[in-house]
Design a protein around this motif. Sequence first.
Motif, short mmCIF file in Angstrom:
data_model
loop_
_atom_site.label_atom_id
_atom_site.label_comp_id
_atom_site.label_asym_id
_atom_site.label_seq_id
_atom_site.Cartn_x
_atom_site.Cartn_y
_atom_site.Cartn_z
N ALA A 56 0.83 -1.21 0.00
CA ALA A 56 0.00 0.00 0.00
C ALA A 56 0.86 1.26 0.00
O ALA A 56 0.55 2.24 -0.68
CB ALA A 56 -0.94 0.00 1.21
N ILE A 57 1.97 1.24 0.73
CA ILE A 57 2.89 2.39 0.75
C ILE A 57 3.50 2.58 -0.64
O ILE A 57 3.60 3.70 -1.14
CB ILE A 57 3.98 2.20 1.82
CG1 ILE A 57 3.36 2.25 3.21
CG2 ILE A 57 5.07 3.26 1.67
CD1 ILE A 57 4.30 1.82 4.33
N VAL A 58 3.89 1.49 -1.27
CA VAL A 58 4.50 1.57 -2.61
C VAL A 58 3.52 2.20 -3.60
O VAL A 58 3.91 2.99 -4.46
CB VAL A 58 4.94 0.17 -3.09
CG1 VAL A 58 5.33 0.18 -4.55
CG2 VAL A 58 6.08 -0.34 -2.23
N TRP A 59 2.24 1.87 -3.49
CA TRP A 59 1.25 2.35 -4.45
C TRP A 59 0.62 3.69 -4.08
O TRP A 59 -0.20 4.21 -4.82
CB TRP A 59 0.17 1.29 -4.65
CG TRP A 59 0.67 0.18 -5.51
CD1 TRP A 59 1.16 -1.02 -5.11
CD2 TRP A 59 0.76 0.20 -6.94
NE1 TRP A 59 1.56 -1.76 -6.20
CE2 TRP A 59 1.32 -1.04 -7.34
CE3 TRP A 59 0.43 1.13 -7.91
CZ2 TRP A 59 1.55 -1.36 -8.67
CZ3 TRP A 59 0.66 0.79 -9.24
CH2 TRP A 59 1.22 -0.43 -9.61
N LEU A 60 0.99 4.27 -2.94
CA LEU A 60 0.43 5.57 -2.56
C LEU A 60 0.75 6.62 -3.62
O LEU A 60 1.88 6.71 -4.10
CB LEU A 60 1.03 6.06 -1.24
CG LEU A 60 0.41 5.59 0.05
CD1 LEU A 60 1.22 6.12 1.22
CD2 LEU A 60 -1.02 6.02 0.17
N ALA A 61 -0.23 7.44 -3.93
CA ALA A 61 0.01 8.59 -4.80
C ALA A 61 0.95 9.55 -4.06
O ALA A 61 0.94 9.62 -2.82
CB ALA A 61 -1.30 9.28 -5.14
N ASP A 62 1.76 10.28 -4.79
CA ASP A 62 2.73 11.19 -4.17
C ASP A 62 2.07 12.14 -3.17
O ASP A 62 2.61 12.40 -2.11
CB ASP A 62 3.48 11.99 -5.23
CG ASP A 62 4.46 11.13 -6.01
OD1 ASP A 62 4.81 10.04 -5.52
OD2 ASP A 62 4.87 11.55 -7.10
N GLY A 63 0.90 12.65 -3.49
CA GLY A 63 0.20 13.57 -2.59
C GLY A 63 -0.14 12.94 -1.26
O GLY A 63 -0.03 13.57 -0.21
N HIS A 64 -0.53 11.67 -1.26
CA HIS A 64 -0.85 10.98 -0.01
C HIS A 64 0.41 10.73 0.81
O HIS A 64 0.38 10.80 2.04
CB HIS A 64 -1.57 9.67 -0.28
CG HIS A 64 -2.96 9.87 -0.80
ND1 HIS A 64 -3.78 8.83 -1.11
CD2 HIS A 64 -3.67 10.98 -1.07
CE1 HIS A 64 -4.94 9.28 -1.54
NE2 HIS A 64 -4.88 10.60 -1.53
N LEU A 65 1.50 10.42 0.13
CA LEU A 65 2.76 10.20 0.84
C LEU A 65 3.23 11.50 1.49
O LEU A 65 3.69 11.49 2.64
CB LEU A 65 3.83 9.66 -0.11
CG LEU A 65 5.12 9.21 0.53
CD1 LEU A 65 4.87 8.15 1.59
CD2 LEU A 65 6.08 8.70 -0.51
N VAL A 66 3.06 12.62 0.82
CA VAL A 66 3.42 13.91 1.39
C VAL A 66 2.61 14.17 2.66
O VAL A 66 3.14 14.64 3.66
CB VAL A 66 3.22 15.05 0.36
CG1 VAL A 66 3.31 16.41 1.01
CG2 VAL A 66 4.24 14.92 -0.76
N GLU A 67 1.32 13.83 2.65
CA GLU A 67 0.49 13.99 3.85
C GLU A 67 1.02 13.15 5.00
O GLU A 67 1.05 13.59 6.15
CB GLU A 67 -0.96 13.59 3.55
CG GLU A 67 -1.69 14.54 2.63
CD GLU A 67 -3.07 14.04 2.27
OE1 GLU A 67 -3.65 13.23 3.03
OE2 GLU A 67 -3.57 14.46 1.22
N LEU A 68 1.46 11.92 4.72
CA LEU A 68 2.01 11.06 5.77
C LEU A 68 3.30 11.62 6.35
O LEU A 68 3.61 11.40 7.51
CB LEU A 68 2.30 9.66 5.21
CG LEU A 68 1.10 8.77 4.95
CD1 LEU A 68 1.56 7.48 4.27
CD2 LEU A 68 0.37 8.45 6.23
N LEU A 69 4.06 12.33 5.55
CA LEU A 69 5.35 12.86 5.99
C LEU A 69 5.23 14.15 6.78
O LEU A 69 6.23 14.63 7.32
CB LEU A 69 6.27 13.07 4.79
CG LEU A 69 6.66 11.79 4.07
CD1 LEU A 69 7.45 12.13 2.80
CD2 LEU A 69 7.47 10.88 4.96
N ASP A 70 4.05 14.73 6.87
CA ASP A 70 3.84 15.98 7.60
C ASP A 70 3.80 15.69 9.10
O ASP A 70 2.82 15.15 9.61
CB ASP A 70 2.54 16.65 7.15
CG ASP A 70 2.24 17.94 7.88
OD1 ASP A 70 3.06 18.37 8.73
OD2 ASP A 70 1.18 18.53 7.61
N PRO A 71 4.86 16.02 9.85
CA PRO A 71 4.89 15.69 11.28
C PRO A 71 3.82 16.41 12.09
O PRO A 71 3.40 15.92 13.13
CB PRO A 71 6.29 16.09 11.73
CG PRO A 71 6.79 17.01 10.70
CD PRO A 71 6.07 16.71 9.42
N SER A 72 3.34 17.54 11.62
CA SER A 72 2.32 18.26 12.39
C SER A 72 0.95 17.60 12.26
O SER A 72 0.05 17.89 13.04
CB SER A 72 2.24 19.71 11.92
OG SER A 72 1.76 19.78 10.58
#
Length: 80
Positions: A56-72
């Motif tokens: 699921a992580i591999v197939w995440l769209a770039d925008g969703h991965l960016v959301e996951l990387l937001d520590p806030s």
Amino acid sequence: MGDRGPHDIPGIGPVVGSEFAEISVDVDACGNSTRLRIEDLRTGRVRFLDALELEAIVWLADGHLVELLDPSADRWRDRS
């Protein structure tokens, strides 16, 4: 920790690091299936990811991965 690139730490194993995080990685075969064990070396928090979760992580769209990387978004929120 010098260059923060991938390296092994005795007693911990492979570590992937950057100026923002250091994570140890290991393969765990103690559960019902083989899983990836990842540990945040700063906090000691551990998570196990199975094959479906990793895919699921591999197939995440770039925008969703960016959301996951937001520590806030979750990491720094008050848990009370």
